[in-house]
Design an enzyme around this catalytic site. Structure first.
Site, PDB file in Angstrom:
ATOM      1  N   LYS A  55       0.831  -1.203   0.000  1.00 31.11           N
ATOM      2  CA  LYS A  55       0.000   0.000   0.000  1.00 31.11           C
ATOM      3  C   LYS A  55       0.870   1.261   0.000  1.00 31.11           C
ATOM      4  O   LYS A  55       0.580   2.237  -0.700  1.00 31.11           O
ATOM      5  CB  LYS A  55      -0.935  -0.014   1.221  1.00 31.11           C
ATOM      6  CG  LYS A  55      -2.024  -1.086   1.088  1.00 31.11           C
ATOM      7  CD  LYS A  55      -2.778  -1.353   2.383  1.00 31.11           C
ATOM      8  CE  LYS A  55      -3.641  -2.605   2.201  1.00 31.11           C
ATOM      9  NZ  LYS A  55      -4.415  -2.975   3.377  1.00 31.11           N
ATOM     10  N   GLN A  99      -4.925  -1.557   9.581  1.00 34.78           N
ATOM     11  CA  GLN A  99      -4.618  -2.824   8.910  1.00 34.78           C
ATOM     12  C   GLN A  99      -5.137  -4.013   9.730  1.00 34.78           C
ATOM     13  O   GLN A  99      -4.826  -4.150  10.906  1.00 34.78           O
ATOM     14  CB  GLN A  99      -3.085  -2.928   8.711  1.00 34.78           C
ATOM     15  CG  GLN A  99      -2.630  -4.181   8.004  1.00 34.78           C
ATOM     16  CD  GLN A  99      -3.127  -4.257   6.551  1.00 34.78           C
ATOM     17  OE1 GLN A  99      -3.122  -3.272   5.820  1.00 34.78           O
ATOM     18  NE2 GLN A  99      -3.564  -5.435   6.137  1.00 34.78           N
ATOM     19  N   ASP A 122     -11.251   1.985   3.422  1.00 33.66           N
ATOM     20  CA  ASP A 122     -11.432   0.538   3.274  1.00 33.66           C
ATOM     21  C   ASP A 122     -12.886   0.224   2.918  1.00 33.66           C
ATOM     22  O   ASP A 122     -13.197  -0.877   2.463  1.00 33.66           O
ATOM     23  CB  ASP A 122     -11.081  -0.188   4.591  1.00 33.66           C
ATOM     24  CG  ASP A 122      -9.703  -0.841   4.547  1.00 33.66           C
ATOM     25  OD1 ASP A 122      -9.215  -1.103   3.428  1.00 33.66           O
ATOM     26  OD2 ASP A 122      -9.138  -1.074   5.621  1.00 33.66           O
TER      27      ASP A 122
END
Ligand code: NAP
Length: 272
Positions: A55, A99, A122
């Site tokens: 990422k 995460q 997300d």
């Protein structure tokens, strides 16, 4: 063994990612203020480290400012919630993620709900303006390739909140006839639904669950979300090289689309 099957003019996923990244780079280069994206990481297992590295690399490549905040694995839920509150209220932060997976002392659902829907890149919050990255990335690619959805039979195997259910919702939005299958579906029913399917998305997490016992239309499009690791590497949920119009590879398939969709989500928040 071939890495992917492509019997028509589908652009391979790698080519698509390259093309799309160039477009995004150009768009970001023209922005006076670049998007600011934050990743919060607690778990430092190999898989989490690899995802975070990917990422950060994608963000750097596109010109998105990305910052990694590492917290100790023993961080309490209250401490993490405090940081989330700070990021929610920090005007300089456009979007952020925590995460997953998280250490045992922290409830993942509580964390997903604590992130402001306005900054939830997300797409996990039920009120988020954005969709979860995996189904969004798949749709972006299928649309780019001109796949027809209207009135087509779409079968989604798996009904998780982050892949199966939002995937079904996005296909329904495009007017597909959507069927969602799961662990309680019999082999006979799965066979019957799959042999009539135009678009199939498998998100289960079982190596080659969909093997040569199943038959497909030659025109079918198969999207393999599964990631199954064994001593020979990474494998999907679908046996490779099914005789269909297009099948996404594993590795080098949906994982790449998911990564790109995260960057597109960061950008969507920044766009006026
Ligand atoms: P999950 O939360 O574990 O959900 C798995 C789903 O599969 C459940 O709905 C389950 O049904 C269903 N299932 C289990 N066994 C089945 C069977 N024998 N037949 C039919 N359905 C069955 O998993 P997830 O988070 O959705 O992820 C699924 C897979 O995709 C995993 O391999 C994951 O690593 C991978 N993944 C990849 C990406 C990517 O970027 N490539 C992103 C996300 C996930 P029930 O609901 O009945 O239990």
């Amino acid at each position: 063994m071939r890495q992917f099957v492509c019997y028509n003019a589908f652009m391979t996923i790698k080519e698509y990612i390259k093309t799309r990244k160039e477009e995004l780079k150009t768009e970001i280069a023209l922005m006076k203020v670049k998007p600011n994206f934050v990743i919060v990481q607690l778990n430092e297992d190999d898989a989490s480290n690899a995802y975070v590295r990917g990422k950060l690399k994608d963000a750097a490549e596109l010109g998105i400012n990305a910052k990694l905040i590492k917290l100790d694995i023993s961080t309490s839920e209250a401490e993490l919630l405090k940081l989330i509150d700070k990021l929610n209220n920090d005007k300089a932060v456009d979007g952020f993620i925590v995460q997953m997976p998280l250490p045992k002392q922290i409830n993942e659902e509580t964390i997903k709900l604590a992130i402001s829907p306005d900054k939830d890149v997300d797409g996990f919050h039920p009120l988020s303006k954005l969709n979860p990255c995996t189904p969004q990335g798949i749709m972006n690619y299928l649309k780019h390739e001109g796949v027809e959805f209207l009135g087509k039979n779409a079968v989604v195997i798996g009904r998780s909140n982050i892949v199966g259910k939002p995937m079904a919702k996005l296909l329904l939005k495009e007017s597909c006839n959507v069927t969602v299958l799961h662990s309680k579906t019999s082999f006979e029913d799965m066979y019957r639904y799959l042999e009539n399917a135009d678009i199939v998305v498998v998100a289960v997490g079982r190596k080659f669950l969909i093997d040569d016992k199943f038959k497909f239309k030659p025109s079918a499009i198969l999207v393999d979300v599964g990631i199954n690791r064994d001593e020979n590497g990474l494998h999907g949920d679908i046996l490779p090289e099914r005789p269909v119009k297009f099948q996404t590879p594993v590795p080098g398939g949906v994982g790449l689309l998911t990564r790109l969709a995260l960057m597109e989500n960061v950008l969507k928040i920044k766009r006026p």
